[in-house]
Design a protein around this motif. Structure first.
Motif, PDB file in Angstrom:
ATOM      1  N   ALA A  77     -27.592 -69.043  49.952  1.00 23.51           N
ATOM      2  CA  ALA A  77     -28.821 -69.428  50.646  1.00 23.51           C
ATOM      3  C   ALA A  77     -29.082 -69.580  48.742  1.00 23.51           C
ATOM      4  O   ALA A  77     -29.353 -70.448  48.715  1.00 23.51           O
ATOM      5  CB  ALA A  77     -29.419 -69.086  51.068  1.00 23.51           C
ATOM      6  N   ARG A  78     -28.796 -68.791  48.397  1.00 19.82           N
ATOM      7  CA  ARG A  78     -29.702 -68.761  46.477  1.00 19.82           C
ATOM      8  C   ARG A  78     -28.060 -69.574  46.194  1.00 19.82           C
ATOM      9  O   ARG A  78     -28.411 -70.634  45.876  1.00 19.82           O
ATOM     10  CB  ARG A  78     -29.195 -67.350  46.455  1.00 19.82           C
ATOM     11  N   ALA A  79     -27.567 -69.482  46.148  1.00 17.31           N
ATOM     12  CA  ALA A  79     -26.630 -70.188  45.471  1.00 17.31           C
ATOM     13  C   ALA A  79     -26.007 -71.697  46.164  1.00 17.31           C
ATOM     14  O   ALA A  79     -25.668 -72.541  45.917  1.00 17.31           O
ATOM     15  CB  ALA A  79     -25.083 -69.959  45.880  1.00 17.31           C
ATOM     16  N   ALA A  80     -27.143 -71.874  47.244  1.00 11.58           N
ATOM     17  CA  ALA A  80     -27.017 -73.297  47.316  1.00 11.58           C
ATOM     18  C   ALA A  80     -28.687 -73.906  47.433  1.00 11.58           C
ATOM     19  O   ALA A  80     -28.830 -74.901  47.080  1.00 11.58           O
ATOM     20  CB  ALA A  80     -27.374 -73.560  49.359  1.00 11.58           C
ATOM     21  N   GLY A  81     -28.942 -73.165  46.164  1.00 16.41           N
ATOM     22  CA  GLY A  81     -30.117 -73.634  45.710  1.00 16.41           C
ATOM     23  C   GLY A  81     -31.569 -72.969  45.629  1.00 16.41           C
ATOM     24  O   GLY A  81     -32.612 -73.794  45.666  1.00 16.41           O
ATOM     25  N   LEU A  82     -31.977 -72.716  47.337  1.00 17.71           N
ATOM     26  CA  LEU A  82     -32.754 -72.629  48.089  1.00 17.71           C
ATOM     27  C   LEU A  82     -33.705 -71.851  47.416  1.00 17.71           C
ATOM     28  O   LEU A  82     -33.056 -70.846  46.896  1.00 17.71           O
ATOM     29  CB  LEU A  82     -32.472 -72.252  49.282  1.00 17.71           C
ATOM     30  N   ARG A  83     -35.290 -72.371  47.675  1.00 18.21           N
ATOM     31  CA  ARG A  83     -36.266 -70.508  47.303  1.00 18.21           C
ATOM     32  C   ARG A  83     -35.945 -69.640  48.489  1.00 18.21           C
ATOM     33  O   ARG A  83     -36.495 -70.157  49.633  1.00 18.21           O
ATOM     34  CB  ARG A  83     -37.574 -71.064  46.845  1.00 18.21           C
ATOM     35  N   LEU A  84     -35.988 -68.567  48.214  1.00 14.27           N
ATOM     36  CA  LEU A  84     -36.365 -67.610  48.998  1.00 14.27           C
ATOM     37  C   LEU A  84     -37.846 -66.518  49.048  1.00 14.27           C
ATOM     38  O   LEU A  84     -37.752 -66.597  48.044  1.00 14.27           O
ATOM     39  CB  LEU A  84     -34.519 -66.985  48.868  1.00 14.27           C
ATOM     40  N   GLY A  85     -37.833 -66.214  50.150  1.00 14.83           N
ATOM     41  CA  GLY A  85     -38.926 -65.343  50.192  1.00 14.83           C
ATOM     42  C   GLY A  85     -38.796 -64.558  51.526  1.00 14.83           C
ATOM     43  O   GLY A  85     -37.777 -64.223  52.716  1.00 14.83           O
ATOM     44  N   VAL A  86     -39.295 -63.439  51.849  1.00 15.95           N
ATOM     45  CA  VAL A  86     -40.136 -62.399  52.687  1.00 15.95           C
ATOM     46  C   VAL A  86     -41.340 -62.251  53.266  1.00 15.95           C
ATOM     47  O   VAL A  86     -42.330 -62.166  52.634  1.00 15.95           O
ATOM     48  CB  VAL A  86     -39.247 -61.506  52.620  1.00 15.95           C
ATOM     49  N   VAL A  87     -41.272 -62.572  54.607  1.00 17.16           N
ATOM     50  CA  VAL A  87     -42.081 -62.481  55.567  1.00 17.16           C
ATOM     51  C   VAL A  87     -42.430 -61.395  56.587  1.00 17.16           C
ATOM     52  O   VAL A  87     -41.903 -61.568  57.088  1.00 17.16           O
ATOM     53  CB  VAL A  87     -43.017 -64.092  56.002  1.00 17.16           C
ATOM     54  N   THR A  88     -43.380 -60.881  55.885  1.00 22.84           N
ATOM     55  CA  THR A  88     -42.767 -59.140  57.113  1.00 22.84           C
ATOM     56  C   THR A  88     -44.390 -58.883  56.859  1.00 22.84           C
ATOM     57  O   THR A  88     -45.166 -58.419  56.689  1.00 22.84           O
ATOM     58  CB  THR A  88     -42.427 -58.101  56.065  1.00 22.84           C
ATOM     59  N   ASN A  89     -44.543 -58.088  58.813  1.00 16.13           N
ATOM     60  CA  ASN A  89     -46.124 -57.535  59.265  1.00 16.13           C
ATOM     61  C   ASN A  89     -45.699 -56.285  58.850  1.00 16.13           C
ATOM     62  O   ASN A  89     -44.384 -55.550  59.424  1.00 16.13           O
ATOM     63  CB  ASN A  89     -45.553 -57.829  60.781  1.00 16.13           C
ATOM     64  N   GLN A  90     -46.570 -56.010  58.442  1.00 19.15           N
ATOM     65  CA  GLN A  90     -46.197 -53.954  57.629  1.00 19.15           C
ATOM     66  C   GLN A  90     -47.522 -53.445  58.703  1.00 19.15           C
ATOM     67  O   GLN A  90     -48.479 -52.879  57.557  1.00 19.15           O
ATOM     68  CB  GLN A  90     -45.958 -53.888  56.378  1.00 19.15           C
ATOM     69  N   SER A  91     -47.842 -53.550  60.357  1.00 25.12           N
ATOM     70  CA  SER A  91     -49.303 -52.448  60.286  1.00 25.12           C
ATOM     71  C   SER A  91     -48.969 -50.995  59.545  1.00 25.12           C
ATOM     72  O   SER A  91     -49.570 -50.298  60.219  1.00 25.12           O
ATOM     73  CB  SER A  91     -49.158 -52.606  61.706  1.00 25.12           C
ATOM     74  N   VAL A  92     -47.892 -50.220  59.379  1.00 24.30           N
ATOM     75  CA  VAL A  92     -48.148 -48.994  59.309  1.00 24.30           C
ATOM     76  C   VAL A  92     -48.819 -48.903  58.435  1.00 24.30           C
ATOM     77  O   VAL A  92     -49.681 -47.724  57.695  1.00 24.30           O
ATOM     78  CB  VAL A  92     -46.325 -48.335  58.360  1.00 24.30           C
ATOM     79  N   ILE A  93     -49.483 -49.644  57.044  1.00 24.34           N
ATOM     80  CA  ILE A  93     -50.425 -49.699  56.268  1.00 24.34           C
ATOM     81  C   ILE A  93     -52.169 -49.367  57.145  1.00 24.34           C
ATOM     82  O   ILE A  93     -52.788 -48.498  56.702  1.00 24.34           O
ATOM     83  CB  ILE A  93     -50.711 -51.130  55.611  1.00 24.34           C
ATOM     84  N   ALA A  94     -51.967 -50.224  57.948  1.00 23.85           N
ATOM     85  CA  ALA A  94     -53.086 -50.841  58.490  1.00 23.85           C
ATOM     86  C   ALA A  94     -53.524 -49.402  59.708  1.00 23.85           C
ATOM     87  O   ALA A  94     -55.243 -48.327  60.163  1.00 23.85           O
ATOM     88  CB  ALA A  94     -53.628 -51.341  59.753  1.00 23.85           C
TER      89      ALA A  94
END
Length: 183
Positions: free
Chosen positions: A46-63
């Motif tokens: 995906a990166r090599a294709a020039g796409l911008r990459l991100g992660v979206v994650t729920n982390q209720s371990v903090i709450a």
């Protein structure tokens, strides 16, 4: 099922647990991070294709008070090291009952990532393993791809617009969709 061919794709947002890395419930220990098979290669494609990459994650371990934001950040840094790099990390620290706008399936994480990446939300694809991931994509106006695991419920698979057998196939769908539009 395939992605809609009526819009460009400028970025991909990945869920973290059971999508990029083997799920360890409430993991906030970088030493327990293990990529899912093929994750590094799929992200690199995906990166090599020039796409911008991100992660979206729920982390209720903090709450829940089981880990600090710093411990989760250290765990995310290990994921970034093993599978990334990613252009943005968006983390919901809230629990299910907190009523925030960021916890998937609400659109907040996807919208925040779009802003940081400077990619219109309609040009994002969210890849995840449960209905909340594709639900967040849909709620934000992005496209979603479900990559089921043994824990994914049948109704989540049935409700998904696009389903892939694994992460590599999901990225292939994104790249094929992109190639068709630009040809």
């Amino acid at each position: 099922m395939a992605l809609a061919l009526d819009r460009p794709v400028g970025g991909v947002l990945f869920d973290r647990d059971d999508t990029l890395v083997v799920d360890v419930p409430y993991n906030a220990d970088p030493h327990l991070v293990v990529p899912v098979p093929g994750a590094r290669r799929a992200v690199a494609r995906a990166r090599a294709a020039g796409l911008r990459l991100g992660v979206v994650t729920n982390q209720s371990v903090i709450a829940k008070g089981m880990a600090t934001a710093e411990q989760v950040a250290a765990t995310n840094a290990r994921v970034d090291e093993l599978v990334g790099p990613f252009d943005v990390w968006c983390v919901c620290p809230h629990d299910a009952g907190d009523g925030c706008d960021c916890r998937k399936p609400r659109p907040g994480l996807v919208l925040a990532a779009a802003e940081v990446l400077d990619v219109p939300v309609a040009e994002l694809v969210v890849i995840g393993d449960i209905g909340a991931d594709v639900g967040a994509a849909r709620a934000a106006g992005a496209q979603g791809i479900l990559v089921p695991t043994p824990r994914t419920r049948r109704e989540e698979v049935d409700a998904a617009d696009t389903v892939a057998a694994d992460l590599d196939e999901a990225v292939s769908l994104v790249l094929a969709s992109r190639a068709v539009r630009t040809a």
